[in-house]
Design a protein around this motif. Structure first.
Motif, PDB file in Angstrom:
ATOM      1  N   PRO A   1       2.108  -2.376  -3.971  1.00 52.33           N
ATOM      2  CA  PRO A   1       1.680  -1.904  -2.461  1.00 52.33           C
ATOM      3  C   PRO A   1       0.746  -2.341  -1.836  1.00 52.33           C
ATOM      4  CG  PRO A   1       1.077   0.006  -4.039  1.00 52.33           C
ATOM      5  CD  PRO A   1       1.391  -1.340  -4.792  1.00 52.33           C
ATOM      6  N   ALA A   2       0.013  -2.103  -0.793  1.00 55.84           N
ATOM      7  CA  ALA A   2      -0.556  -2.791   0.266  1.00 55.84           C
ATOM      8  C   ALA A   2      -2.149  -2.827   0.546  1.00 55.84           C
ATOM      9  CB  ALA A   2       0.093  -2.506   1.544  1.00 55.84           C
ATOM     10  N   ALA A   3      -2.437  -3.401   1.627  1.00 56.86           N
ATOM     11  CA  ALA A   3      -3.765  -3.762   2.162  1.00 56.86           C
ATOM     12  C   ALA A   3      -4.418  -3.129   2.871  1.00 56.86           C
ATOM     13  CB  ALA A   3      -3.403  -5.329   2.848  1.00 56.86           C
ATOM     14  N   ALA A   4      -5.493  -3.733   3.707  1.00 57.72           N
ATOM     15  CA  ALA A   4      -6.380  -3.166   4.390  1.00 57.72           C
ATOM     16  C   ALA A   4      -5.910  -2.950   5.641  1.00 57.72           C
ATOM     17  CB  ALA A   4      -7.875  -3.873   4.546  1.00 57.72           C
TER      18      ALA A   4
ATOM     19  N   GLU B   1      -1.051  -4.927  -4.695  1.00 62.01           N
ATOM     20  CA  GLU B   1      -0.551  -3.572  -4.492  1.00 62.01           C
ATOM     21  C   GLU B   1      -1.113  -2.992  -3.455  1.00 62.01           C
ATOM     22  OE1 GLU B   1       0.769  -1.849  -8.978  1.00 62.01           O
ATOM     23  OE2 GLU B   1      -1.394  -1.796  -8.345  1.00 62.01           O
ATOM     24  N   ARG B   2      -2.379  -3.287  -3.102  1.00 61.44           N
ATOM     25  CA  ARG B   2      -2.827  -2.662  -1.937  1.00 61.44           C
ATOM     26  C   ARG B   2      -2.290  -3.620  -0.474  1.00 61.44           C
ATOM     27  NH1 ARG B   2      -8.966  -3.084  -1.528  1.00 61.44           N
ATOM     28  NH2 ARG B   2      -8.584  -1.918   0.509  1.00 61.44           N
ATOM     29  N   GLU B   3      -1.823  -4.650  -0.716  1.00 58.96           N
ATOM     30  CA  GLU B   3      -1.586  -5.615   0.463  1.00 58.96           C
ATOM     31  C   GLU B   3       0.065  -5.007   0.749  1.00 58.96           C
ATOM     32  OE1 GLU B   3      -3.396  -7.293   2.182  1.00 58.96           O
ATOM     33  OE2 GLU B   3      -4.894  -7.013   0.691  1.00 58.96           O
ATOM     34  N   LEU B   4       0.812  -4.953  -0.006  1.00 57.07           N
ATOM     35  CA  LEU B   4       2.290  -4.674  -0.077  1.00 57.07           C
ATOM     36  C   LEU B   4       2.694  -3.157   0.189  1.00 57.07           C
ATOM     37  CD1 LEU B   4       3.757  -7.431  -2.513  1.00 57.07           C
ATOM     38  CD2 LEU B   4       3.118  -7.678  -0.037  1.00 57.07           C
ATOM     39  N   ARG B   5       1.954  -2.259  -0.637  1.00 57.25           N
ATOM     40  CA  ARG B   5       2.236  -1.057  -0.398  1.00 57.25           C
ATOM     41  C   ARG B   5       3.329  -0.250  -0.943  1.00 57.25           C
ATOM     42  NH1 ARG B   5      -1.021  -0.638   4.707  1.00 57.25           N
ATOM     43  NH2 ARG B   5      -3.232  -1.004   3.544  1.00 57.25           N
ATOM     44  N   LEU B   6       4.133  -1.263  -1.625  1.00 49.21           N
ATOM     45  CA  LEU B   6       5.299  -0.759  -2.419  1.00 49.21           C
ATOM     46  C   LEU B   6       4.871   0.293  -3.437  1.00 49.21           C
ATOM     47  CD1 LEU B   6       7.276  -4.062  -2.869  1.00 49.21           C
ATOM     48  CD2 LEU B   6       7.799  -2.337  -1.093  1.00 49.21           C
ATOM     49  N   ALA B   7       3.753   0.052  -4.236  1.00 48.70           N
ATOM     50  CA  ALA B   7       3.668   0.790  -5.233  1.00 48.70           C
ATOM     51  C   ALA B   7       3.160   2.296  -4.744  1.00 48.70           C
ATOM     52  CB  ALA B   7       2.547   0.439  -6.255  1.00 48.70           C
ATOM     53  N   TYR B   8       2.406   2.199  -3.409  1.00 47.58           N
ATOM     54  CA  TYR B   8       2.319   3.558  -2.621  1.00 47.58           C
ATOM     55  C   TYR B   8       3.531   4.412  -2.648  1.00 47.58           C
ATOM     56  CZ  TYR B   8      -2.391   1.564  -1.586  1.00 47.58           C
ATOM     57  OH  TYR B   8      -3.612   1.087  -1.566  1.00 47.58           O
ATOM     58  N   ALA B   9       4.511   3.598  -2.198  1.00 45.32           N
ATOM     59  CA  ALA B   9       5.901   4.381  -1.897  1.00 45.32           C
ATOM     60  C   ALA B   9       6.280   4.948  -3.552  1.00 45.32           C
ATOM     61  CB  ALA B   9       6.982   3.647  -1.380  1.00 45.32           C
TER      62      ALA B   9
ATOM     63  N   ASN C   1       2.662  -4.888  11.048  1.00 42.71           N
ATOM     64  CA  ASN C   1       1.330  -4.351  10.426  1.00 42.71           C
ATOM     65  C   ASN C   1       0.524  -5.220   9.851  1.00 42.71           C
ATOM     66  OD1 ASN C   1       2.323  -1.844  10.929  1.00 42.71           O
ATOM     67  ND2 ASN C   1       3.814  -1.906   9.124  1.00 42.71           N
ATOM     68  N   LEU C   2       1.264  -6.713   9.356  1.00 43.29           N
ATOM     69  CA  LEU C   2       0.372  -7.537   8.679  1.00 43.29           C
ATOM     70  C   LEU C   2      -0.276  -8.098   9.882  1.00 43.29           C
ATOM     71  CD1 LEU C   2       0.050  -9.166   5.991  1.00 43.29           C
ATOM     72  CD2 LEU C   2       1.597 -10.662   6.964  1.00 43.29           C
TER      73      LEU C   2
ATOM     74  N   ALA D   1      -4.502  -9.274   9.596  1.00 43.95           N
ATOM     75  CA  ALA D   1      -4.842 -10.463  10.051  1.00 43.95           C
ATOM     76  C   ALA D   1      -6.319 -10.314  10.642  1.00 43.95           C
ATOM     77  CB  ALA D   1      -3.807 -11.078  11.089  1.00 43.95           C
ATOM     78  N   ALA D   2      -6.560  -9.253  11.236  1.00 45.13           N
ATOM     79  CA  ALA D   2      -7.749  -8.919  12.142  1.00 45.13           C
ATOM     80  C   ALA D   2      -8.864  -8.595  11.300  1.00 45.13           C
ATOM     81  CB  ALA D   2      -7.219  -7.927  13.272  1.00 45.13           C
ATOM     82  N   ASN D   3      -8.482  -7.883  10.121  1.00 43.05           N
ATOM     83  CA  ASN D   3      -9.439  -7.308   9.085  1.00 43.05           C
ATOM     84  C   ASN D   3      -9.703  -7.752   7.838  1.00 43.05           C
ATOM     85  OD1 ASN D   3     -10.095  -4.733  10.901  1.00 43.05           O
ATOM     86  ND2 ASN D   3      -8.138  -4.359  10.749  1.00 43.05           N
ATOM     87  N   ARG D   4      -8.535  -8.550   7.176  1.00 43.03           N
ATOM     88  CA  ARG D   4      -8.639  -9.137   6.191  1.00 43.03           C
ATOM     89  C   ARG D   4      -7.785 -10.407   6.143  1.00 43.03           C
ATOM     90  NH1 ARG D   4      -7.550  -5.161   1.302  1.00 43.03           N
ATOM     91  NH2 ARG D   4      -8.348  -6.918   0.077  1.00 43.03           N
ATOM     92  N   PRO D   5      -8.185 -11.364   6.933  1.00 44.99           N
ATOM     93  CA  PRO D   5      -7.485 -12.704   6.816  1.00 44.99           C
ATOM     94  C   PRO D   5      -7.368 -13.524   5.652  1.00 44.99           C
ATOM     95  CG  PRO D   5      -9.834 -12.968   7.945  1.00 44.99           C
ATOM     96  CD  PRO D   5      -9.420 -11.409   7.653  1.00 44.99           C
ATOM     97  N   GLU D   6      -8.303 -13.114   4.757  1.00 46.63           N
ATOM     98  CA  GLU D   6      -8.255 -13.661   3.536  1.00 46.63           C
ATOM     99  C   GLU D   6      -6.985 -13.226   2.806  1.00 46.63           C
ATOM    100  OE1 GLU D   6     -10.553 -10.193   2.706  1.00 46.63           O
ATOM    101  OE2 GLU D   6     -10.504 -11.640   4.235  1.00 46.63           O
TER     102      GLU D   6
END
Length: 351
Positions: free
Chosen positions: A14-17, A174-182, A242-243, A248-253
Motif C-alpha cells: 500500500p501507500a505513501a505520505a 506498501e506505504r506509497e501504493l496503499r493496497l496492503a492497507y486495503a 493523490n500522487l 509530489a508536494a511532500n515526498r517527491p523522491e
C-alpha cells in the motif's frame, strides 16, 4: 452480506505520505436525540430508491505483473487471531481495548470498542486518515467516530494498518501504493466476524480522508464483504490525483521511485489506472454514503462529487451529502454527519 474473495495469495503493497491528516479535534459528545439536516432535501440515510447495485463480475480483470487492484481481488484474505493486548478503559457504554490481529500473516494492531451486553452486535471497521507512521499511536485519528458508534451499539474495530503502532513493519512501496492497507482492512472485517458477540451478517466500513480511499479499494477488491460503507472527506478515487496533490508536494523522491520502477503516467497509464478504485466501481455491491465539507482545503470537494457521479454511473447506490462551510476536520457539523451515518448504517445493517 456474503463476501466474494478469490483464492490466490500474493504479496501486495500500500501507500505513501499522501497527506490527508486524520488527527481528531476535541471529542464531540455522543449521539444527540435529534439533529438538523446538513442541507435541505431528502435525508440520504432514509429509505430511497437507489439504482440496482452492480452484479459482481463473473470473471476478474486480468492479473498484472505489477502491484494492482486486479491482483488484490485475487488475494486469499484470511483475517484471524484477534486478541486483546490490554484494556484501556471502561465507560458507561463500552469497553475499549488495544488489540492485534493477523492479516495474511502480518501482525496489525488497533483498538476494539465493545458495547456492554451479550450481543450479537452489528460491527464497523474504521479506516483512518493519513498520519505520519513514525508518530502514529494505536487507535489514533478517529476517536470521535469510535466513541459515537460504540455508544450507538456497534462493535468498533479501528485498524492501525501495517507499519503503524504495534503492527509489523511496512515497506516504503506498501506505504506509497496503499493496497496492503486495503488488505488489512478486509482482514479486519474477517477477524472481527470471528468474535462470538459480533453478528457476522451485519458489518460495515467507515473511512476518513486517506481511509476513504482505503475503503473504496476494499469494496472493489472484496465485493459483498460488508453491508454498507461510509466515507468522510475522502481522497480521490483516482490514484494519480493523490500522487500529484499530496506525494509530489511532500515526498517527491517517492514519486521518482515509482516512475523508475513502473514508468511515468504517460508511459505506463495502465499501471496507474490499475491502482484507481474508480476503474472497478462496477464491482461494488454495497450502498455508499459520502460526506464532504464544501470548505475542505485538504481533499477538494470536487473529488467526492466525481466519485459519487462515477459510482452512480456504475450502478452503485451512492449518496453524497456536502456541508456548506465545513472543512476537512468535520468539527462544526460532526454531530449532524454522525447522526446521518448512524441512521444509514442501521438501515442497511437491519438484518
Amino acid at each position: 452480506m456474503r463476501r466474494a474473495a478469490a483464492a490466490l495469495t500474493l504479496v501486495l503493497l500500500p501507500a505513501a505520505a499522501i497527506g490527508c491528516s486524520g488527527e481528531d479535534p476535541a471529542p464531540a459528545p455522543g449521539p444527540p436525540a435529534t439533529t438538523s439536516p446538513a442541507r435541505p432535501g431528502p435525508d440520504p440515510s432514509g429509505p430511497t430508491q437507489p439504482p440496482t447495485p452492480a452484479e459482481q463480475h463473473p470473471t476478474l480483470p486480468p492479473a498484472t505483473d505489477t502491484p494492482s487492484l486486479a491482483n488484490l481481488m485475487r488475494a486469499d484474505f484470511d483475517g484471524r487471531g484477534l486478541r486483546v493486548l490490554r484494556t484501556e478503559l471502561r465507560t458507561d457504554a463500552y469497553t475499549r481495548q488495544q488489540v492485534a490481529y493477523r492479516s495474511n500473516g502480518t501482525l496489525v494492531s488497533g483498538v476494539l470498542l465493545r458495547p456492554h451486553g451479550r450481543g450479537p452486535f452489528p460491527a464497523v471497521v474504521l479506516n483512518h486518515g493519513y498520519i505520519e507512521p513514525s508518530i502514529y499511536v494505536t487507535g489514533q485519528g478517529m476517536a470521535r467516530e469510535q466513541d459515537w458508534l460504540a455508544r450507538a451499539g456497534f462493535v468498533v474495530l479501528h485498524t492501525d494498518y501495517r507499519g503503524h503502532a504495534a503492527g509489523d513493519p511496512a515497506t516504503d512501496r506498501e506505504r506509497e501504493l496503499r493496497l496492503a492497507y486495503a488488505r488489512d482492512s478486509v482482514n479486519a472485517v474477517l477477524a472481527l466476524e470471528r468474535l462470538r458477540y459480533v453478528d457476522a451478517d451485519r458489518t460495515a466500513m467507515v473511512g476518513r480522508s486517506m481511509g476513504g480511499g482505503v475503503t473504496l479499494n476494499a469494496l472493489v477488491a472484496a465485493p459483498g464483504l460488508v453491508d454498507a460503507a461510509v466515507i468522510y472527506a475522502s481522497v480521490s478515487s483516482r490514484f494519480l490525483d493523490n500522487l500529484r496533490h499530496f506525494t509530489a508536494a511532500n515526498r517527491p523522491e517517492a514519486v521518482r521511485a515509482l516512475h523508475a520502477a513502473y514508468g511515468t503516467p504517460e508511459r505506463s497509464p495502465d499501471f496507474y489506472r490499475g491502482l484507481s478504485s474508480r476503474t472497478y466501481f462496477d464491482r461494488i455491491t454495497e450502498p455508499v454514503l459520502i460526506h464532504h465539507g464544501e470548505a475542505d482545503a485538504t481533499c477538494p470537494p470536487r473529488w467526492s462529487r466525481t466519485t459519487h457521479a462515477l459510482l452512480r454511473e456504475a450502478g452503485v447506490a451512492s449518496r453524497l451529502v456536502t456541508y456548506p462551510g465545513e472543512d476537512h476536520t468535520f468539527y462544526a457539523r460532526f454531530a449532524d454527519s454522525m447522526a446521518r451515518t448512524t441512521r444509514f448504517l442501521r438501515l442497511h445493517l437491519s438484518g
